[in-house]
Design a protein around this motif. Structure first.
Motif, PDB file in Angstrom:
ATOM      1  N   PHE A  85       0.831  -1.205   0.000  1.00  0.00           N
ATOM      2  CA  PHE A  85       0.000   0.000   0.000  1.00  0.00           C
ATOM      3  C   PHE A  85       0.866   1.255   0.000  1.00  0.00           C
ATOM      4  O   PHE A  85       0.601   2.202  -0.746  1.00  0.00           O
ATOM      5  N   ALA A  86       1.900   1.283   0.816  1.00  0.00           N
ATOM      6  CA  ALA A  86       2.772   2.458   0.894  1.00  0.00           C
ATOM      7  C   ALA A  86       3.494   2.698  -0.428  1.00  0.00           C
ATOM      8  O   ALA A  86       3.686   3.848  -0.840  1.00  0.00           O
ATOM      9  N   GLU A  87       3.879   1.616  -1.109  1.00  0.00           N
ATOM     10  CA  GLU A  87       4.553   1.756  -2.406  1.00  0.00           C
ATOM     11  C   GLU A  87       3.602   2.347  -3.447  1.00  0.00           C
ATOM     12  O   GLU A  87       3.963   3.249  -4.202  1.00  0.00           O
ATOM     13  N   TYR A  88       2.370   1.817  -3.503  1.00  0.00           N
ATOM     14  CA  TYR A  88       1.378   2.361  -4.427  1.00  0.00           C
ATOM     15  C   TYR A  88       1.077   3.817  -4.108  1.00  0.00           C
ATOM     16  O   TYR A  88       0.978   4.659  -5.005  1.00  0.00           O
ATOM     17  N   LEU A  89       0.902   4.123  -2.829  1.00  0.00           N
ATOM     18  CA  LEU A  89       0.571   5.482  -2.421  1.00  0.00           C
ATOM     19  C   LEU A  89       1.662   6.456  -2.831  1.00  0.00           C
ATOM     20  O   LEU A  89       1.379   7.550  -3.344  1.00  0.00           O
ATOM     21  N   GLU A  90       2.892   6.073  -2.644  1.00  0.00           N
ATOM     22  CA  GLU A  90       4.015   6.932  -3.024  1.00  0.00           C
ATOM     23  C   GLU A  90       4.016   7.207  -4.528  1.00  0.00           C
ATOM     24  O   GLU A  90       4.217   8.347  -4.970  1.00  0.00           O
ATOM     25  N   MET A  91       3.759   6.184  -5.317  1.00  0.00           N
ATOM     26  CA  MET A  91       3.750   6.361  -6.775  1.00  0.00           C
ATOM     27  C   MET A  91       2.569   7.213  -7.232  1.00  0.00           C
ATOM     28  O   MET A  91       2.699   8.030  -8.138  1.00  0.00           O
ATOM     29  N   VAL A  92       1.405   7.044  -6.611  1.00  0.00           N
ATOM     30  CA  VAL A  92       0.232   7.830  -6.991  1.00  0.00           C
ATOM     31  C   VAL A  92       0.428   9.292  -6.619  1.00  0.00           C
ATOM     32  O   VAL A  92       0.073  10.194  -7.394  1.00  0.00           O
ATOM     33  N   ILE A  93       1.011   9.559  -5.462  1.00  0.00           N
ATOM     34  CA  ILE A  93       1.281  10.943  -5.069  1.00  0.00           C
ATOM     35  C   ILE A  93       2.271  11.582  -6.033  1.00  0.00           C
ATOM     36  O   ILE A  93       2.090  12.724  -6.473  1.00  0.00           O
ATOM     37  N   GLN A  94       3.302  10.860  -6.390  1.00  0.00           N
ATOM     38  CA  GLN A  94       4.274  11.396  -7.333  1.00  0.00           C
ATOM     39  C   GLN A  94       3.625  11.630  -8.700  1.00  0.00           C
ATOM     40  O   GLN A  94       3.855  12.670  -9.330  1.00  0.00           O
ATOM     41  N   TYR A  95       2.805  10.696  -9.154  1.00  0.00           N
ATOM     42  CA  TYR A  95       2.091  10.855 -10.419  1.00  0.00           C
ATOM     43  C   TYR A  95       1.199  12.093 -10.374  1.00  0.00           C
ATOM     44  O   TYR A  95       1.120  12.853 -11.348  1.00  0.00           O
ATOM     45  N   GLY A  96       0.544  12.304  -9.246  1.00  0.00           N
ATOM     46  CA  GLY A  96      -0.311  13.480  -9.101  1.00  0.00           C
ATOM     47  C   GLY A  96       0.479  14.774  -9.193  1.00  0.00           C
ATOM     48  O   GLY A  96       0.089  15.702  -9.913  1.00  0.00           O
ATOM     49  N   PHE A  97       1.586  14.864  -8.476  1.00  0.00           N
ATOM     50  CA  PHE A  97       2.403  16.076  -8.528  1.00  0.00           C
ATOM     51  C   PHE A  97       2.919  16.328  -9.936  1.00  0.00           C
ATOM     52  O   PHE A  97       2.907  17.454 -10.423  1.00  0.00           O
ATOM     53  N   VAL A  98       3.380  15.278 -10.586  1.00  0.00           N
ATOM     54  CA  VAL A  98       3.971  15.444 -11.925  1.00  0.00           C
ATOM     55  C   VAL A  98       2.912  15.864 -12.931  1.00  0.00           C
ATOM     56  O   VAL A  98       3.116  16.802 -13.705  1.00  0.00           O
ATOM     57  N   THR A  99       1.773  15.200 -12.951  1.00  0.00           N
ATOM     58  CA  THR A  99       0.777  15.502 -13.979  1.00  0.00           C
ATOM     59  C   THR A  99      -0.003  16.778 -13.700  1.00  0.00           C
ATOM     60  O   THR A  99      -0.299  17.527 -14.623  1.00  0.00           O
ATOM     61  N   ILE A 100      -0.322  17.044 -12.453  1.00  0.00           N
ATOM     62  CA  ILE A 100      -1.134  18.223 -12.151  1.00  0.00           C
ATOM     63  C   ILE A 100      -0.336  19.520 -12.327  1.00  0.00           C
ATOM     64  O   ILE A 100      -0.872  20.522 -12.787  1.00  0.00           O
TER      65      ILE A 100
END
Length: 193
Positions: A85-100
């Protein structure tokens, strides 16, 4: 025209947003990756660290007395595997920062790529040498994370449009161009009429 930013003569909020993104992606991400690498080393070597802190009575270092552990016993002594869960969460947060915020900080994808390459190597070392082997289970897909990534992608389109529209001179220039075209068309009609 700059509704949310500082006055026109200053760089405005786009530079502040770019600075924040640089700090988040370059600073916090790499510190978090480093801590993910160091903490399992400390946990898996706590027995050896305790020997240095509280030295016990001297033991004979004779090969006949020392028991060689088998590979599965050594693996059992490693730290337990965390949930992904922590690995997925980290990647989703990074994806959010990069794309937004890619319109405000175009170097974000490059920093994310460097961070992901580094983290991929560190995670592979962590899963091979520092953590117990995880128990596998079947899964059809990534579950709710797919919906979250889709929503973040849609939010990113809207946010990037607003960032471009309100923090640059794009809208004022377009309005000026359209206004001048209308005025020129009215003048031509009056002169030809």
């Amino acid at each position: 025209p700059h509704f949310f930013c500082l006055p026109r003569h200053s760089p405005g909020c786009i530079s502040e947003l770019a600075t924040q993104m640089a700090i988040i992606l370059a600073g916090k991400q790499f510190i978090f990756t480093f801590s993910q690498f160091v903490i399992p080393i400390i946990i898996s070597n706590k027995g050896r660290c305790m020997e240095f802190i509280k030295p016990g009575p001297k033991k004979r270092d004779d090969a006949s007395i020392r028991k060689v552990k088998s590979p599965w016993e050594r693996d059992y002594m490693l730290a337990e595997t965390r949930d992904v869960f922590a690995e997925y969460l980290e990647m989703v947060i990074q994806y959010g920062f990069v794309t937004i915020f890619v319109a405000a900080f175009p170097l974000a994808p490059l920093l994310a790529l460097v961070n992901n390459l580094l983290e991929m190597r560190l995670d592979s070392f962590k899963f091979v040498a520092q953590l117990r082997r995880p128990i596998g289970f079947k899964s059809k897909d990534i579950g709710i994370w797919s919906s979250i990534l889709s929503a973040v992608g849609k939010i990113a389109v809207v946010c990037n449009a607003y960032i471009i529209a309100f923090s640059s001179d794009f809208l004022p220039m377009m309005l000026y161009t359209l206004d001048n075209k209308e005025k020129n068309a009215k003048r031509r009609n009056m002169l030809s009429g």
